[in-house]
Design a protein around this motif. Structure first.
Motif, PDB file in Angstrom:
ATOM      1  N   ALA A 438      55.699 106.707 -28.854  1.00  0.00           N
ATOM      2  CA  ALA A 438      55.551 106.293 -30.212  1.00  0.00           C
ATOM      3  C   ALA A 438      54.406 105.361 -30.447  1.00  0.00           C
ATOM      4  O   ALA A 438      53.566 105.399 -31.342  1.00  0.00           O
ATOM      5  CB  ALA A 438      56.808 105.726 -30.434  1.00  0.00           C
ATOM      6  N   ASP A 439      54.399 104.457 -29.407  1.00  0.00           N
ATOM      7  CA  ASP A 439      53.071 103.313 -29.549  1.00  0.00           C
ATOM      8  C   ASP A 439      51.930 104.236 -29.249  1.00  0.00           C
ATOM      9  O   ASP A 439      51.028 103.974 -30.035  1.00  0.00           O
ATOM     10  CB  ASP A 439      53.280 102.360 -28.468  1.00  0.00           C
ATOM     11  N   MET A 440      51.775 105.223 -28.447  1.00  0.00           N
ATOM     12  CA  MET A 440      50.687 105.896 -28.318  1.00  0.00           C
ATOM     13  C   MET A 440      50.016 106.713 -29.499  1.00  0.00           C
ATOM     14  O   MET A 440      49.132 106.716 -30.052  1.00  0.00           O
ATOM     15  CB  MET A 440      50.750 106.942 -27.160  1.00  0.00           C
ATOM     16  N   LEU A 441      51.109 107.296 -30.510  1.00  0.00           N
ATOM     17  CA  LEU A 441      50.883 107.625 -31.720  1.00  0.00           C
ATOM     18  C   LEU A 441      50.318 106.960 -32.671  1.00  0.00           C
ATOM     19  O   LEU A 441      49.715 107.107 -33.475  1.00  0.00           O
ATOM     20  CB  LEU A 441      52.142 108.639 -32.054  1.00  0.00           C
ATOM     21  N   ARG A 442      51.015 105.454 -32.690  1.00  0.00           N
ATOM     22  CA  ARG A 442      50.528 104.535 -33.697  1.00  0.00           C
ATOM     23  C   ARG A 442      49.106 103.971 -33.377  1.00  0.00           C
ATOM     24  O   ARG A 442      48.480 103.804 -34.205  1.00  0.00           O
ATOM     25  CB  ARG A 442      51.695 103.459 -33.544  1.00  0.00           C
ATOM     26  N   ASN A 443      48.766 103.834 -32.097  1.00  0.00           N
ATOM     27  CA  ASN A 443      47.598 103.172 -31.491  1.00  0.00           C
ATOM     28  C   ASN A 443      46.798 104.215 -30.744  1.00  0.00           C
ATOM     29  O   ASN A 443      46.813 104.087 -29.633  1.00  0.00           O
ATOM     30  CB  ASN A 443      47.980 101.849 -30.830  1.00  0.00           C
ATOM     31  N   GLN A 444      46.207 105.084 -31.527  1.00  0.00           N
ATOM     32  CA  GLN A 444      45.483 106.444 -31.137  1.00  0.00           C
ATOM     33  C   GLN A 444      44.280 105.683 -30.212  1.00  0.00           C
ATOM     34  O   GLN A 444      43.454 104.864 -30.911  1.00  0.00           O
ATOM     35  CB  GLN A 444      45.284 107.406 -31.811  1.00  0.00           C
ATOM     36  N   PRO A 445      43.678 106.457 -28.948  1.00  0.00           N
ATOM     37  CA  PRO A 445      42.722 105.817 -28.472  1.00  0.00           C
ATOM     38  C   PRO A 445      41.485 106.435 -29.320  1.00  0.00           C
ATOM     39  O   PRO A 445      41.242 107.299 -29.882  1.00  0.00           O
ATOM     40  CB  PRO A 445      42.697 106.608 -27.048  1.00  0.00           C
ATOM     41  N   ASP A 446      40.146 105.513 -29.060  1.00  0.00           N
ATOM     42  CA  ASP A 446      39.085 105.985 -29.651  1.00  0.00           C
ATOM     43  C   ASP A 446      38.497 107.096 -29.216  1.00  0.00           C
ATOM     44  O   ASP A 446      38.492 107.419 -27.796  1.00  0.00           O
ATOM     45  CB  ASP A 446      38.109 104.775 -29.605  1.00  0.00           C
ATOM     46  N   GLY A 447      38.063 107.988 -29.800  1.00  0.00           N
ATOM     47  CA  GLY A 447      37.332 109.130 -29.410  1.00  0.00           C
ATOM     48  C   GLY A 447      38.199 110.419 -29.130  1.00  0.00           C
ATOM     49  O   GLY A 447      37.585 111.544 -28.725  1.00  0.00           O
ATOM     50  N   VAL A 448      39.224 110.138 -29.446  1.00  0.00           N
ATOM     51  CA  VAL A 448      40.346 111.359 -29.096  1.00  0.00           C
ATOM     52  C   VAL A 448      40.739 111.991 -30.545  1.00  0.00           C
ATOM     53  O   VAL A 448      41.257 111.174 -31.270  1.00  0.00           O
ATOM     54  CB  VAL A 448      41.437 110.907 -28.234  1.00  0.00           C
ATOM     55  N   ARG A 449      40.717 113.185 -30.786  1.00  0.00           N
ATOM     56  CA  ARG A 449      41.323 113.798 -32.232  1.00  0.00           C
ATOM     57  C   ARG A 449      42.765 113.484 -32.462  1.00  0.00           C
ATOM     58  O   ARG A 449      43.410 113.703 -31.192  1.00  0.00           O
ATOM     59  CB  ARG A 449      40.853 115.221 -32.354  1.00  0.00           C
ATOM     60  N   ASP A 450      43.239 113.354 -33.406  1.00  0.00           N
ATOM     61  CA  ASP A 450      44.700 113.132 -33.975  1.00  0.00           C
ATOM     62  C   ASP A 450      45.193 114.630 -33.252  1.00  0.00           C
ATOM     63  O   ASP A 450      46.414 114.273 -32.545  1.00  0.00           O
ATOM     64  CB  ASP A 450      44.872 113.272 -35.456  1.00  0.00           C
ATOM     65  N   SER A 451      44.854 115.495 -33.429  1.00  0.00           N
ATOM     66  CA  SER A 451      45.772 116.820 -32.913  1.00  0.00           C
ATOM     67  C   SER A 451      45.858 116.985 -31.303  1.00  0.00           C
ATOM     68  O   SER A 451      46.553 116.950 -30.859  1.00  0.00           O
ATOM     69  CB  SER A 451      44.818 118.137 -33.227  1.00  0.00           C
ATOM     70  N   ASP A 452      44.756 116.380 -30.667  1.00  0.00           N
ATOM     71  CA  ASP A 452      44.634 116.137 -29.334  1.00  0.00           C
ATOM     72  C   ASP A 452      45.681 115.033 -28.786  1.00  0.00           C
ATOM     73  O   ASP A 452      46.577 115.353 -27.870  1.00  0.00           O
ATOM     74  CB  ASP A 452      43.421 115.730 -28.715  1.00  0.00           C
ATOM     75  N   VAL A 453      45.816 113.919 -29.556  1.00  0.00           N
ATOM     76  CA  VAL A 453      46.882 112.953 -29.246  1.00  0.00           C
ATOM     77  C   VAL A 453      48.033 113.640 -29.317  1.00  0.00           C
ATOM     78  O   VAL A 453      49.181 113.423 -28.457  1.00  0.00           O
ATOM     79  CB  VAL A 453      46.729 111.852 -30.192  1.00  0.00           C
ATOM     80  N   ALA A 454      48.476 114.370 -30.454  1.00  0.00           N
ATOM     81  CA  ALA A 454      49.958 114.581 -30.564  1.00  0.00           C
ATOM     82  C   ALA A 454      50.145 115.728 -29.581  1.00  0.00           C
ATOM     83  O   ALA A 454      51.363 115.746 -29.109  1.00  0.00           O
ATOM     84  CB  ALA A 454      49.906 115.459 -32.092  1.00  0.00           C
ATOM     85  N   GLU A 455      49.219 116.766 -29.164  1.00  0.00           N
ATOM     86  CA  GLU A 455      49.452 117.561 -28.054  1.00  0.00           C
ATOM     87  C   GLU A 455      49.646 117.001 -26.980  1.00  0.00           C
ATOM     88  O   GLU A 455      50.714 117.174 -26.401  1.00  0.00           O
ATOM     89  CB  GLU A 455      48.244 118.531 -27.932  1.00  0.00           C
ATOM     90  N   LEU A 456      48.954 115.904 -26.521  1.00  0.00           N
ATOM     91  CA  LEU A 456      49.171 115.123 -25.233  1.00  0.00           C
ATOM     92  C   LEU A 456      50.594 114.571 -25.310  1.00  0.00           C
ATOM     93  O   LEU A 456      51.250 114.440 -24.011  1.00  0.00           O
ATOM     94  CB  LEU A 456      47.906 114.042 -25.131  1.00  0.00           C
ATOM     95  N   VAL A 457      50.821 113.858 -26.335  1.00  0.00           N
ATOM     96  CA  VAL A 457      52.295 113.225 -26.509  1.00  0.00           C
ATOM     97  C   VAL A 457      53.347 113.959 -26.187  1.00  0.00           C
ATOM     98  O   VAL A 457      54.300 113.934 -25.293  1.00  0.00           O
ATOM     99  CB  VAL A 457      52.390 112.359 -27.598  1.00  0.00           C
ATOM    100  N   GLU A 458      53.078 115.111 -26.755  1.00  0.00           N
ATOM    101  CA  GLU A 458      54.235 116.243 -26.654  1.00  0.00           C
ATOM    102  C   GLU A 458      54.526 116.835 -25.262  1.00  0.00           C
ATOM    103  O   GLU A 458      55.390 117.029 -24.715  1.00  0.00           O
ATOM    104  CB  GLU A 458      54.089 117.393 -27.494  1.00  0.00           C
ATOM    105  N   ARG A 459      53.000 116.928 -24.435  1.00  0.00           N
ATOM    106  CA  ARG A 459      53.220 117.324 -23.027  1.00  0.00           C
ATOM    107  C   ARG A 459      53.872 116.331 -22.358  1.00  0.00           C
ATOM    108  O   ARG A 459      54.415 116.789 -21.174  1.00  0.00           O
ATOM    109  CB  ARG A 459      51.832 117.900 -22.476  1.00  0.00           C
ATOM    110  N   VAL A 460      53.607 115.075 -22.367  1.00  0.00           N
ATOM    111  CA  VAL A 460      53.967 114.160 -21.583  1.00  0.00           C
ATOM    112  C   VAL A 460      55.479 113.940 -21.846  1.00  0.00           C
ATOM    113  O   VAL A 460      56.429 113.728 -21.149  1.00  0.00           O
ATOM    114  CB  VAL A 460      53.347 112.696 -21.898  1.00  0.00           C
ATOM    115  N   ARG A 461      55.822 114.154 -23.081  1.00  0.00           N
ATOM    116  CA  ARG A 461      57.299 114.179 -23.337  1.00  0.00           C
ATOM    117  C   ARG A 461      58.195 115.316 -22.575  1.00  0.00           C
ATOM    118  O   ARG A 461      59.163 115.108 -22.015  1.00  0.00           O
ATOM    119  CB  ARG A 461      57.479 114.209 -24.949  1.00  0.00           C
ATOM    120  N   ARG A 462      57.494 116.551 -22.760  1.00  0.00           N
ATOM    121  CA  ARG A 462      58.231 117.735 -22.017  1.00  0.00           C
ATOM    122  C   ARG A 462      58.115 117.602 -20.642  1.00  0.00           C
ATOM    123  O   ARG A 462      59.177 117.784 -19.767  1.00  0.00           O
ATOM    124  CB  ARG A 462      57.467 118.791 -22.445  1.00  0.00           C
TER     125      ARG A 462
END
Length: 542
Positions: A438-462
């Protein structure tokens, strides 16, 4: 004895232990028997090791390793039972054997008989714990046996020091036995706590896992010697240091924790193998000592068998008398306390095998008193101590497994409680992981697209859910292969999740929500996964 001879004995003991395990025999019994027979073989070197070396080199790592792997919460829960056995029974055994031996053995004065009592008082739980672990003794019984072994050596060696001083006329630092015993406890625990905190502080400031492991390896020896230098209990110093480092095992680096999980079992195996072989190899030496003193061998070993019978009987008498007393007290006070069943008490009462501390203490009896006269009955003390150590190993050790199977002391609810604890640990891990994501979604790293962040978070969650469900072997590989495009971010985020899970689990343990045993199993899984994640990050940097 030469270093080459010592190494030869060690190699031979490891080979014998390997064959004993392969054939399904109890390793301690085989080593003692083979060692006793080998002591009469011409050309076999006489193994004579100073008692200070046994107590200062062999004992500390064995105690430290046991304390590292022992739950302090479990120690606190069973403190009364542990102290009744580790201190109360040691004192009762020493006094009872002393009075009996003074009556039985003409060569022993009352003081020398009390020295013998202190020598044979402390049981060695190594053989009992190994048998119990293999046969699945309930955790509480294992906790009591291991806890007893951590404190009884300190009590017995203190009694040994006091009784030897009384016989030889040597002045000890504190005249009052009670104050001296208190100083031994406070001083030993204090030294162990201070040194453990120093090692923790140094480890927190270095990043070399090899150096961290070396610090852990030398700590038990330094703690023992430092405490003995100020005439405190080196045994308790080692135990206290082990408790502190074991409880704070999450502070070290992942590679250090993984290394130590392999190092200490290996050291335990080598030392335990050597100890039992050493006990057997003393047989001929003991007989030669008795003959040198001009005593009839059969008379002296007759005394030994009589003392052996008393030592075996004292333990069940003490345990069942205390069990009966607790039932009476509970009936009058109306406060029911969780107690062991009579079957479980019987097994614990039969797990009273003596070991290397008994032989080392016997060898440490001085040759003469201050007046220059020989120490009364020194040869008898050594022969009786050997008889008790080997006799308990052969009689109780050889029948303990049969007794456990016959009495069926397994706790039917233990597996359920363990499963509940694991479920709690997995819930805590999941909540910690979700917090990081959740913290990753709130504070997204620079240079990474929102869709990539969401996909990344979902993969780590799975990936995390797959591991918690014990299905990570296939799923993680699939998810990581899908995430190659964002591999660096994936590994960093996965590492953050693992560290958050570790912190949350340790906080739950500190709050009493989790047992140490369950925590260690879960942390071992996290360590392996975190080490793999760190290795992937290093490869990507290269």
């Amino acid at each position: 004895m030469s270093v080459a001879g010592l190494l030869l004995v060690l190699v031979a003991a490891v080979v014998v232990a390997g064959f004993a395990k392969r054939l399904g025999f109890q390793v301690p019994l085989v080593l003692v028997t083979v060692g006793a027979a080998a002591s009469f073989v011409p050309g076999v070197p006489t193994l004579v090791i100073p008692p200070d070396v046994i107590l200062g080199v062999v004992l500390p790592p064995l105690l430290y390793s046991a304390a590292l792997d022992y739950s302090f919460n479990t120690f606190q829960r069973n403190i009364r039972s542990i102290l009744r056995l580790g201190i109360g029974m040691v004192i009762v055994t020493a006094v009872a054997v002393g009075v009996f031996a003074n009556w039985l053995v003409p060569e022993l004065t009352l003081g020398a008989a009390l020295v013998l009592g202190a020598v044979v008082a402390p049981p060695d739980a190594v053989a009992a714990v190994s048998v119990g672990r293999r046969l699945g003794l309930p955790e509480r019984m294992m906790a009591i046996l291991k806890g007893e072994s951590l404190v009884n050596d300190a009590a017995a060696l203190t009694l040994f020091t006091l009784s030897v001083a009384a016989v030889t006329g040597t002045r000890i630092s504190i005249d009052s036995p009670i104050l001296y015993f208190g100083y031994e406890i406070v001083g030993g625990v204090g030294v162990g706590l201070v040194l453990a905190r120093i090692v923790r502080a140094v480890r927190a400031r270095i990043s070399d896992s090899a150096l961290e492991t070396v610090l852990g390896l030398i700590l038990p020896f330094v703690a023992y010697l430092a405490a003995e230098e100020i005439h405190a209990s080196g045994v308790l110093a080692v135990v206290a240091a082990g408790f502190v480092l074991g409880r704070n095992a999450g502070d070290e680096s992942v590679s250090t924790r993984i290394q130590e999980r392999s190092v200490w079992p290996t050291i335990d195996l080598v030392l335990e193998t050597f100890v039992f072989a050493y006990i057997g190899l003393q047989f001929k030496t003991v007989i030669d000592t008795v003959r040198a003193d001009g005593l009839p061998v059969h008379h002296v070993f007759g005394y030994g068998f009589a003392v052996l019978a008393l030592v075996i009987l004292i333990r069940p008498a003490w345990i069942f008398l205390n069990a009966g007393r607790r039932r009476v007290v509970s009936r009058f006070t109306g406060r029911a306390r969780e107690a062991l069943t009579w079957r479980q008490n019987l097994v614990i009462s039969w797990a009273g095998m003596r070991g290397v501390v008994t032989l080392a203490a016997a060898a440490g009896v001085p040759l003469a008193v201050q007046s220059g006269e020989p120490f009364p009955g020194r040869g008898v003390i050594q022969a009786v101590a050997f008889t008790v150590a080997v006799g308990t190993l052969l009689i109780q050790g050889s029948t303990l497994s049969t007794l456990i199977r016959f009495l069926d002391v397994a706790d039917p609810d233990e597996e359920l409680r363990d499963a509940e604890q694991v479920a709690v640990a997995r819930r805590i891990s999941k909540e910690a992981a979700e917090g990081v994501l959740a913290d990753m979604l709130r504070n997204q790293p620079d240079g990474v697209r929102d869709s990539d962040v969401a996909e990344l978070v979902e993969r780590v969650r799975r990936s995390t859910q797959a591991r918690l469900a014990a299905e990570h072997a296939d799923d993680v590989g699939e998810h990581e292969s899908e995430a190659l495009r964002l591999g660096a971010q994936f590994n960093r985020l996965r590492g953050d999740v693992l560290k958050a899970q570790r912190r949350a689990l340790i906080e739950a343990r500190d709050g009493g929500e989790l047992d140490d045993e369950v925590l260690r199993r879960i942390l071992a899984e996290l360590d392996l996964e975190e080490a793999a994640a760190e290795a992937r990050i290093r490869r990507q940097r290269w």
